[in-house]
Design an enzyme around this catalytic site. Structure first.
Site, PDB file in Angstrom:
ATOM      1  N   GLY A 144      -3.802  -6.269   5.767  1.00 30.79           N
ATOM      2  CA  GLY A 144      -3.372  -5.007   6.363  1.00 30.79           C
ATOM      3  C   GLY A 144      -2.208  -4.421   5.593  1.00 30.79           C
ATOM      4  O   GLY A 144      -2.198  -3.253   5.272  1.00 30.79           O
ATOM      5  N   PHE A 145      -1.216  -5.253   5.315  1.00 29.95           N
ATOM      6  CA  PHE A 145      -0.004  -4.818   4.604  1.00 29.95           C
ATOM      7  C   PHE A 145       0.620  -3.614   5.281  1.00 29.95           C
ATOM      8  O   PHE A 145       1.201  -2.749   4.619  1.00 29.95           O
ATOM      9  CB  PHE A 145      -0.309  -4.522   3.128  1.00 29.95           C
ATOM     10  CG  PHE A 145      -1.011  -5.652   2.419  1.00 29.95           C
ATOM     11  CD1 PHE A 145      -0.406  -6.891   2.311  1.00 29.95           C
ATOM     12  CD2 PHE A 145      -2.277  -5.478   1.886  1.00 29.95           C
ATOM     13  CE1 PHE A 145      -1.048  -7.943   1.679  1.00 29.95           C
ATOM     14  CE2 PHE A 145      -2.919  -6.528   1.256  1.00 29.95           C
ATOM     15  CZ  PHE A 145      -2.302  -7.754   1.161  1.00 29.95           C
TER      16      PHE A 145
ATOM     17  N   GLY B  74       5.831 -11.679  13.117  1.00 33.18           N
ATOM     18  CA  GLY B  74       4.717 -12.258  13.841  1.00 33.18           C
ATOM     19  C   GLY B  74       4.941 -13.700  14.208  1.00 33.18           C
ATOM     20  O   GLY B  74       4.970 -14.076  15.380  1.00 33.18           O
TER      21      GLY B  74
ATOM     22  N   GLY C  96      10.491 -15.582   8.920  1.00 37.70           N
ATOM     23  CA  GLY C  96       9.475 -14.612   8.500  1.00 37.70           C
ATOM     24  C   GLY C  96       9.394 -14.539   6.993  1.00 37.70           C
ATOM     25  O   GLY C  96      10.393 -14.435   6.300  1.00 37.70           O
TER      26      GLY C  96
ATOM     27  N   GLU D  89       6.992 -10.516   3.987  1.00 36.26           N
ATOM     28  CA  GLU D  89       7.351  -9.340   3.208  1.00 36.26           C
ATOM     29  C   GLU D  89       8.364  -9.598   2.101  1.00 36.26           C
ATOM     30  O   GLU D  89       8.392  -8.881   1.104  1.00 36.26           O
ATOM     31  CB  GLU D  89       7.831  -8.248   4.157  1.00 36.26           C
ATOM     32  CG  GLU D  89       6.620  -7.653   4.871  1.00 36.26           C
ATOM     33  CD  GLU D  89       6.930  -6.958   6.171  1.00 36.26           C
ATOM     34  OE1 GLU D  89       6.903  -5.727   6.175  1.00 36.26           O
ATOM     35  OE2 GLU D  89       7.197  -7.640   7.182  1.00 36.26           O
TER      36      GLU D  89
END
Ligand SMILES: Cc1cc2nc3c(=O)[nH]c(=O)nc-3n(C[C@H](O)[C@H](O)[C@H](O)COP(=O)(O)OP(=O)(O)OC[C@H]3O[C@@H](n4cnc5c(N)ncnc54)[C@H](O)[C@@H]3O)c2cc1C
Ligand code: SF4
Lengths: 687, 326
Positions: free
Chosen positions: A224-225, A494, A647, A650
């Protein structure tokens, strides 16, 4: 296998064997196919849609357009108010749809739909002095557009430079696809989305339905990015409208070409950096002025300047964001929105400052390490940037970095570059349900999303660890809005968000089992982390990293290849080493594309992104990815969340393009301030 | 995709006859270009005559050291053939620099020669393009042309021919065998592909119904020292910004003979005849190579955003020749 171990993806076999069904592969009886008709002007109004020829094609079921499409309850977001008005805000906007028995018939008939327009002039070009530049009320997600702290003082050394990045498109491997099924007044959407629950809520509001009557299922998502985040993309809305209209299940798969207009992209930017420092490299003032575009269809203000608010210990910091509202497709999230383009500019400017001061760029960053978050004044939950830089420098052989433009090996100029990376670490409230299944194994349910990251696998490990059982005895159910609420996969939040809820549910279940005296089928525990998250202490929570790159520039052709990259990250506790490595490396590869090959080229005359397929939009291929390695510090951060993870989705892209750009400068002695750096721009600057 | 009929004839004659049956019949090779263009609505044949399975799919070495190459030979097979790798490295390198392994396995030699331009406007039916719709205009001239032509273009079209293989074949002066409604004939390269002039919709000198059955590459002993150099910003799976096919025959420090063709610069694979002429009999030095390159590139008329191709081509020509010259 313990938490952190490189467990294979739990659904890996299903994927390679073709058993894992993505949204577009779901099968239901009576399905038909919809294809969107897109605007061929960039600005104006639809006058008429003539579907006579399309309807005459055998197998065409219906054609929808403004005026006869089912009404939406909420039309406040123009981008999602599909077929609700004649206005055209950008080329490629959905203006009609054909529904047919087969995809081939639908595509054939789509070309026969004649749309006439009242065309107005368009403005699609972002320029640094665009007359329409304005200050948005806030920047994404919810921050002030401008900040200014401290007094400017005269500096001994100063850098004042502007960087330019083009538009980039996310291009996940799986194009967006939706299967919409109405049963009475209930809607089920099999949809490639990064968040089933968020997608459900948004669709329910648009359709004017209570959320209970909408279900969104996304068992497997092929990347998805950010392009499958919220708000939804118009294709999902269109699929629901088509299915309602024809009274049958409708499948709608966006084509790769259509993704360049309706599923989002990263804004182009102009970023002016001004840094004033003492001769020994200590930053006194830093300014970051960002110019970006947004669409008239919906505002999105990418937060590219935020990194300069927190990264270095400057006495005076000033950031601004200005937007031009253009007749262009709607830009939105793309991997590390804000941090990615922002750190390209900041970390390139730091390299220029290092050169101006005659200080090693690694050392320059160490000298400007702040004690507290300069922006909030809060302590960092942990900040191990300096360790990342030092470890990386040692592993990469940084000390052999040449003087700019001096190392030549045969027909190549060789250079090295470094850049820092950072990404915020946060968590959103989530709920999870853990229960003992009939066979004594454990089932954990949460509306999380696995968009190819391996989230399902990491959550399985977290659950098994908390329950104290082998992973084989745990089954994690995700990707369905009917499950306990989970936020979307985005902002690298997430795993922290879902994992926290899963942890609490499993801890609770373990206690319950202990109290009951055994794992009795049906025992369950539900957890909700909203209270805990609200009461978190005040810390500045961020991941950090250091990116190193070596480049070889061909003196004849200007071709740039990257034989080596190394990323060193301090990103909290790593739940699965294999998955983490592929997230880091994947981000770095995407940064490589950003630096050297990717660029969405706006066609001024027609107003769309011209190079709208993967033969023309060049993402890196295997041959470009040579020695890319990622390592990380053992870095559980107890202030981040109970799992200690921060996380990792990214941060791998952040700083990667700057490291490569800085290496190109080191190799050639010339500073290229516009991405991508490719032969057409390099040629004039070769010896 | 518009509905179409499909036929699979048994031999070349039957294929040519089949193609006469429908007004918009097209031959189908590996389909790696044509099927894409059909999906995009750029090609709208009413009949596909599948010629990928026709029996002209072999490579034969002739007694004099030449090669007969069937039109249905796959790009991968041609690149792997020992007589190509050993005696004609620039052809093998050109083939291997193109597309991806999967595409090369499917693509045929004939289809490769006749693949269409990658100009973005040509591939987008929502926009005008003289090559697609004669007289509709050429938006590339004012618009996006950073990878289009610097040589031989016209006010009607500035597209480039995308094939790598064709550049090497042009350097060899290969002969193309055609079976057409009016019989058989041979077309030399360069000569198969046209410059756009005022009819950019016509890529080649072939007539409707003409079928390419094969190629002859005559012996060129000095091509055992030859190279194909292709420039692109990503390392694989990208069309050339500029490419050079070159073979050099040097004796006692003097260029006896040479063959040079350029790709990515024109509507046709570009045989650098002026360069060749300027170089024959000259000392094999970088100075001569540069002068010769200039003789060719003096013809260039760059557009607003593709002038970089001139120094790029120059440097790459010089380097390629220097590497061959030893
Ligand atoms: C993503 C991508 C990247 C690529 N990159 C490159 C590259 O870098 N360099 C490069 O050179 N190529 C590249 N290609 C193009 C590729 O080489 C061509 O698609 C291929 O060679 C075409 O061969 P084919 O047999 O599939 O032709 P088809 O697609 O079957 O046919 C192409 C054309 O030739 C006609 N035709 C086919 N056979 C005959 C015949 N026997 N007689 C007369 N007409 C015939 C067809 O009617 C059609 O018009 C790329 C393609 C793709 C999709
Ligand atoms: S350059 Fe040729 S192919 Fe491209 S738009 Fe112009 S006419 Fe069409």
């Amino acid at each position: 296998m313990e938490l952190g171990a490189p467990l294979d993806r739990v659904e890996g076999w299903d994927k390679v064997a073709g058993r894992a069904r993505y949204s577009g592969e779901q099968r239901v009886a009576g399905v038909c196919h919809a294809v969107a008709v897109q605007a061929e002007i960039a600005h104006g109004e639809v006058l008429a849609v003539d579907a006579t020829a399309a309807r005459a094609v055998p197998g065409v079921i219906d054609v929808l357009a403004y005026g006869d499409a089912p009404a939406l309850a909420d039309t406040s977001d123009f981008e999602l108010a599909v077929l609700q008005s004649p206005r055209v805000a950008y080329r490629g906007q959905i203006v009609a749809a054909v529904v047919a028995e087969t995809l081939e018939i639908a595509r054939h008939a789509q070309r026969l739909v004649r749309v006439t327009y009242d065309e107005l002039g368009h403005d699609v070009e972002l320029t640094p002095d665009h007359p329409g530049l304005y200050r948005p009320e806030k920047i994404s997600p919810d921050d002030p557009p401008d900040t200014g702290e401290g007094e400017e003082t005269p500096a001994e050394v100063s850098v004042d430079v502007t960087y330019e990045t083009p538009a980039f498109h996310n291009n996940p491997m799986e194009p967006h696809a939706t299967l919409a099924v109405w049963e009475g007044d209930h809607l089920t959407l099999y949809d490639s989305t990064q968040g089933a629950a968020a997608q459900r809520d948004a669709l329910a509001a648009l359709l004017g339905m209570p959320a209970e009557r909408v279900r969104v299922v996304a068992h497997h998502v092929g990347g998805g990015f950010g392009s499958k985040g919220v708000p939804p993309r118009p294709n999902s809305v269109l699929a629901a409208l088509c299915a309602r209209r024809v009274g049958r299940p409708v499948k709608l798969a966006v084509t790769r070409q259509q993704m360049f207009s309706i599923t989002g992209y990263r804004t182009p930017t102009f970023q002016r950096m001004r840094i004033g420092a003492s001769k020994d490299g200590r930053i006194a003032d830093i300014e970051h002025h960002v110019i970006e575009q947004t669409s008239t269809a919906r505002e999105f203000a990418e937060q590219s300047g935020v990194v300069t608010r927190m990264m270095y210990a400057a006495r005076a910091r000033r950031t601004t964001h200005r937007l031009a509202r253009l007749d262009v497709p709607v830009n939105s999230w793309m991997r590390a929105p804000g941090e990615c383009p922002g750190m390209y500019a900041l970390e390139s400017a730091m390299d220029e400052l290092a050169e101006a001061c005659g200080i090693d760029p690694v050392e320059l960053r160490i000298r400007n390490e702040p004690e507290r978050d300069p922006d909030s004044g809060n302590p960092f939950s942990s900040r191990r940037l300096v360790e990342c830089l030092r470890l990386g420098a040692e592993r990469f052989g940084w000390s052999s970095r040449p003087e700019p433009g001096t190392r030549r090996e045969g027909r190549h100029l060789v250079g090295m570059g470094v850049a820092a990376a950072t990404y915020p670490a946060a968590a959103r409230p989530a709920q999870a349900l853990a229960r003992v299944a009939d066979d004594g194994s454990f089932t954990v349910s949460i509306a999380a999303a696995d968009i190819g990251t391996g989230a399902r696998t990491a959550l399985t490990q977290i659950a098994a660890d908390a329950l104290g059982v082998p992973v084989a005895r745990v089954r994690v159910e995700i990707g369905d809005s009917a499950l306990p609420y989970g936020p979307l996969a985005g902002g690298s939040m997430g795993n922290a968000s879902w994992g926290w809820a899963v942890l609490r549910a499993c801890e609770g279940l373990r206690d319950g089992i202990a109290r009951y005296g055994g794992a009795e089928p049906g025992l369950e525990c539900r957890a909700d982390t909203s209270g805990e998250i609200k009461n978190q202490e005040a810390y500045a929570r961020h991941s950090f990293g250091a990116q190193f790159a070596e480049v070889r520039v061909d003196v004849d052709s200007g071709e740039i290849r990257v034989p080596r990259m190394l990323g060193v990250f301090a990103a909290g506790r790593v739940m699965n080493a294999r998955l983490a490595r592929s997230q880091f490396v994947g981000g770095m590869v995407m940064g490589l594309g950003m630096a050297l090959t990717e660029e969405s080229r706006m066609d001024r005359e027609f107003g769309d992104y011209l190079n709208h397929d993967l033969a023309q939009y060049h993402v890196p291929v295997n041959a470009d990815v040579l020695g890319i390695d990622a390592i990380w510090l053992d870095d559980p951060d107890p202030h981040a969340n109970p799992l200690g993870g921060k996380g990792i989705g990214e941060i791998g892209i952040v700083g990667a393009a700057a490291a490569i750009g800085n290496a190109v400068h080191n190799a050639t002695g010339h500073r290229f301030r516009r991405l991508p750096i490719s032969p057409p721009s390099v040629i004039p600057h070769l010896p | 995709m518009r509905p179409f009929a499909y036929r699979r004839p048994a031999d070349a004659r039957a294929a040519v006859e089949a193609a006469l049956d429908a007004p918009r019949a097209m031959y189908l090779g590996g389909g790696t270009n044509l099927v894409d263009l059909m999906r995009l609505g750029v090609a709208e044949p009413d009949l596909l005559v599948d010629v990928a399975g026709l029996p002209y799919d072999t490579i034969r070495e002739t007694g004099d050291g030449g090669l007969e190459i069937g039109g249905a030979v796959r790009n991968s097979d041609l690149a792997a053939h020992p007589a190509v790798r050993r005696d004609r490295p620039m052809l093998a390198q050109a083939l291997l620099s193109a597309a991806s392994g999967q595409i090369r396995n499917a693509a045929t030699v004939a289809g490769n020669l006749l693949q269409r331009t990658r100009c973005a406007y040509f591939q987008d039916v929502s926009k005008p393009c003289n090559k697609r719709i004669p007289g509709s205009g050429c938006p590339a001239i004012e618009g996006d042309h950073y990878n289009l032509a610097i040589l031989g273009h016209s006010a009607h079209c500035v597209a480039t021919h995308p094939s790598d293989m064709a550049v090497a074949l042009t350097a060899f002066g290969a002969a193309v065998h055609v079976e057409g409604p009016g019989g058989r004939r041979e077309i030399g390269m360069p000569g198969l592909h046209r410059l756009p002039g005022d009819r950019p919709e016509v890529d080649t000198v072939l007539d409707p119904g003409d079928l390419i059955t094969g190629l002859t590459v005559r012996p060129l002993p000095f091509a055992a020292r030859s190279r194909y150099r292709k420039v692109r910003e990503r390392a694989s799976f990208a069309f050339a910004l500029v490419s050079v096919a070159a073979a050099l025959d040097v004796e006692d420090g003097t260029v006896r003979d040479c063959r040079v063709a350029l790709g990515g610069v024109a509507h046709a694979p570009w045989r650098a005849e002026r360069l060749e002429e300027a170089l024959r009999g000259r000392p094999a030095t970088e100075g001569s190579y540069a002068e010769a390159a200039d003789a060719e590139l003096d013809l260039a008329e760059p557009l607003r955003d593709n002038a970089y191709k001139i120094p790029l081509a120059r440097k790459v020509i010089v380097r390629t020749l220097a590497e061959l010259g030893g």
